[in-house]
Design a protein around this motif. Structure first.
Motif, short mmCIF file in Angstrom:
data_model
loop_
_atom_site.label_atom_id
_atom_site.label_comp_id
_atom_site.label_asym_id
_atom_site.label_seq_id
_atom_site.Cartn_x
_atom_site.Cartn_y
_atom_site.Cartn_z
N ALA A 1 42.88 39.44 43.17
CA ALA A 1 41.96 40.39 43.77
C ALA A 1 41.98 40.29 45.29
CB ALA A 1 40.55 40.15 43.25
N GLY A 2 42.10 41.42 45.96
CA GLY A 2 42.01 41.47 47.41
C GLY A 2 43.31 41.38 48.16
N THR A 3 44.37 40.84 47.53
CA THR A 3 45.62 40.63 48.28
C THR A 3 46.38 41.92 48.56
OG1 THR A 3 46.87 40.18 46.26
CG2 THR A 3 45.89 38.29 47.38
N TRP A 4 45.90 43.04 48.00
CA TRP A 4 46.52 44.33 48.34
C TRP A 4 46.39 44.63 49.83
CZ3 TRP A 4 43.57 48.24 50.49
CH2 TRP A 4 42.18 48.11 50.39
N ALA B 1 37.45 38.73 42.27
CA ALA B 1 37.78 37.76 41.23
C ALA B 1 36.64 37.64 40.22
CB ALA B 1 38.08 36.40 41.86
N LEU B 2 35.40 37.60 40.70
CA LEU B 2 34.27 37.47 39.79
C LEU B 2 34.04 38.75 38.99
CD1 LEU B 2 31.74 35.41 41.95
CD2 LEU B 2 33.35 34.61 40.20
N ALA B 3 34.39 39.90 39.57
CA ALA B 3 34.32 41.15 38.79
C ALA B 3 35.30 41.09 37.62
CB ALA B 3 34.63 42.34 39.69
N LEU B 4 36.51 40.60 37.88
CA LEU B 4 37.50 40.49 36.81
C LEU B 4 37.05 39.48 35.76
CD1 LEU B 4 40.83 40.48 38.88
CD2 LEU B 4 40.07 42.26 37.31
N TYR B 5 36.60 38.32 36.20
CA TYR B 5 36.17 37.31 35.24
C TYR B 5 34.94 37.74 34.46
CZ TYR B 5 39.45 33.50 35.56
OH TYR B 5 40.57 32.72 35.42
N VAL C 1 36.29 28.83 39.84
CA VAL C 1 36.98 30.09 39.52
C VAL C 1 37.40 30.80 40.79
CG1 VAL C 1 36.69 32.39 38.52
CG2 VAL C 1 35.86 30.39 37.28
N ILE C 2 36.49 30.87 41.76
CA ILE C 2 36.81 31.53 43.04
C ILE C 2 37.94 30.78 43.75
CG2 ILE C 2 35.91 32.08 45.32
CD1 ILE C 2 33.14 32.39 43.98
N ARG C 3 37.84 29.46 43.79
CA ARG C 3 38.81 28.66 44.55
C ARG C 3 40.19 28.64 43.90
NH1 ARG C 3 39.84 23.14 44.21
NH2 ARG C 3 38.08 22.92 42.77
N LYS C 4 40.21 28.54 42.56
CA LYS C 4 41.49 28.34 41.88
C LYS C 4 42.10 29.60 41.30
CE LYS C 4 40.21 23.64 40.42
NZ LYS C 4 40.04 22.74 39.25
N ARG C 5 41.30 30.66 41.10
CA ARG C 5 41.82 31.82 40.39
C ARG C 5 41.63 33.15 41.11
NH1 ARG C 5 42.92 30.42 34.95
NH2 ARG C 5 43.93 28.40 35.09
N SER C 6 41.18 33.12 42.39
CA SER C 6 41.17 34.37 43.15
C SER C 6 42.58 34.92 43.24
CB SER C 6 40.59 34.14 44.55
OG SER C 6 39.22 33.85 44.49
N ILE C 7 43.53 34.02 43.38
CA ILE C 7 44.94 34.34 43.17
C ILE C 7 45.32 33.69 41.84
CG2 ILE C 7 47.31 33.91 43.95
CD1 ILE C 7 46.28 34.04 46.80
N GLY C 8 45.96 34.43 40.99
CA GLY C 8 46.37 33.88 39.69
C GLY C 8 45.60 34.46 38.54
N GLY C 9 44.33 34.84 38.77
CA GLY C 9 43.57 35.49 37.71
C GLY C 9 43.40 34.59 36.50
#
Length: 484
Positions: free
Chosen positions: A23-26, A311-315, A359-367
């Motif tokens: 999320a956000g890397t676009w 990321a939290l929206a996806l999770y 979740v924010i730290r480890k999966r903002s990239i990686g999902g």
């Protein structure tokens, strides 16, 4: 004499949207994710993947929005977290036209589209791609999707699998049991394109579906597309053991993957299928460069563009939990709900107590999957460990930034894997099924449940048996008069 090393299957993992797993890397200057509406973006990606001899492009899909976080889709819309999202079928023909070997795994949910129609769409693409299509069978997990097709809420988890079992039966009957081999004659002299005596109505009447007629398409190169499946719940594993030829799992480490792969292969054996009848992929995001240090710098740069809210929206959608209502430092626990039941379970599989902050730290990239950062040797070592110790056959590789993540992997990691005898430098001939499983002929194995329906031709009613009305050899003028 040592046995040859197992080839690693490589799939690119993407979605017809802007923000898929990162999320956000676009917003990164080199990202082309916002060009998801541009057909050339997809054809260029396909060409690049074939340059790297990737096995397939695995295209995810959802038909709902991520509106659990703060009770609204606002965060998902702001960060383009899997919305807007296009139909995954649209670009396949164009990508097939610019490649010769790359496979296409297309996600389509059994809950929202009638099997009679989906069977035709998949057969059409199997024809146009010359047998390079896989169907990723899923049951939609978002309440928002269910509401928008007229349901009060999402169908319960296990009930979705009951529906899916009948759905598969209908599609198998259409693909395998409707048109016999040799039914299509293309006989110009006799003026007969199809022998109607070899085309059979399937006469299906079940709890969820009623399909009396025959398949609209003639047999495609694979007849039944390669069956992919995503879901590692107990029902999901049982479904995969029976139907899947490739399965997509979530794991945090090779050790947790090993538990899942052993369970899945034991269930495949119990279902009466061969040990190699199913390939298992896990999700990874790889950030690489010429050295470990260069890759780490790139990761930190990408992370500066990542969005915690996205990321939290996806999770929220993946777990059914509104993370805005949770203490960011309280450990998460797996809960029973009808979203992706295995998501939180997969995070806790290593015994680590994940929090919202984790979740924010480890999966903002990686999902949904781990992030692997390193130079070619470091990444290749890790991938080999996932295969040799974790028991997976390959990977669905998500991007951090597109297409840079794919190009970096092809330029830095693929040559190292080839040196180690782990990655293919070209393609085996034939259909996607032949390439993935090594089977000749491109059709499902006899041990697969789809094969049962191709043994049901003999003695069954054909279209010719059921025909009535004006004889086929009556003059056209008589036929028109009779119609009047």
């Amino acid at each position: 004499m040592t046995s040859p090393k197992k080839r690693i299957i490589l799939n690119a993992f993407d979605m017809t949207c802007v923000g898929h797993q990162a999320a956000g890397t676009w917003r990164h200057p080199s990202s082309q994710a916002s060009r998801y509406n541009d057909l050339e973006y997809w054809t260029n990606l396909a060409i690049e993947l074939e340059r790297g001899a990737f096995d397939a492009l695995f295209i995810a899909d959802v038909v709902g929005v991520y509106d659990v976080y703060r009770g609204s889709a606002e965060a998902a819309l702001h960060d383009a977290a899997q919305v807007p999202v296009n139909d995954p079928f649209g670009a396949i023909s164009a990508m097939a036209a610019v490649t010769r070997n790359l496979g296409f795994g297309i996600t389509a949910a059994v809950t929202f589209e009638h099997p009679y129609l989906l069977a035709r769409r998949l057969s059409t693409l199997d024809h146009l791609t010359k047998g390079r299509v896989a169907w990723n069978v899923v049951s939609s997990y978002l309440d928002s999707a269910a509401r928008n097709i007229g349901l009060d809420r999402q169908i319960a988890h296990d009930a979705r699998y009951d529906l899916a079992e009948e759905y598969m039966e209908v599609t198998y009957k259409l693909w395998e049991g409707s048109w016999e081999e040799g039914s299509v004659l293309r006989d110009r002299e006799k003026g007969i394109f199809t022998d109607a005596s070899k085309v059979h109505p399937i006469r299906h009447e079940g709890e969820y579906f009623k399909v009396p007629g025959f398949h609209l398409c003639e047999p495609s190169p694979q007849r039944t597309p390669v069956i992919f499946q995503a879901g590692a719940s107990s029902r999901g594993r049982a479904f995969a053991a029976r139907h899947a030829e490739a399965m997509f799992i979530l794991a945090t480490s090779p050790e947790t993957a090993k538990v899942l792969t052993d369970q899945i292969r034991a269930e495949v054996h119990a279902a009466g299928r061969e040990p190699d009848a199913l390939k298992i992929f896990t999700l990874l995001t790889v950030i690489t460069g010429p050295t470990d240090a260069a890759a780490q710098r790139k990761y930190e740069e990408y992370l500066s563009y990542a969005s915690a809210e996205g990321a939290l929206a996806l999770y929220g959608g993946w777990t059914g939990l509104d993370f805005s209502s949770l203490d960011p430092d309280t450990p998460l626990t797996a809960v029973e709900n009808d979203a992706l039941r295995t998501t939180l379970e997969s995070l806790a599989a290593d015994g680590e107590a994940w929090t919202v902050r984790d979740v924010i730290r480890k999966r903002s990239i990686g999902g949904l999957g781990p992030v692997l950062v390193g130079g070619p040797q470091t990444v290749a070592d890790a991938l080999e460990r996932w295969v040799d110790e974790g028991g997976v056959d390959g990977f669905n590789l998500a991007y951090a930034v597109t297409p840079a993540s794919t190009t970096d992997f092809i330029d830095f990691v693929v040559p190292e894997l080839r040196k180690r005898g782990r990655a293919q430098s070209g393609y085996a001939p034939g259909t996607l099924r032949e390439k993935l499983l090594g089977d000749k002929g491109g059709k499902v194995r006899d041990s697969h449940p789809a094969a049962e329906w191709r043994r049901h031709y003999i003695g069954r009613e054909s279209v010719a048996d059921a025909s009535h009305g004006t004889p086929f050899d009556a003059p056209v003028s008589e036929s028109l008069d009779a119609a009047e």
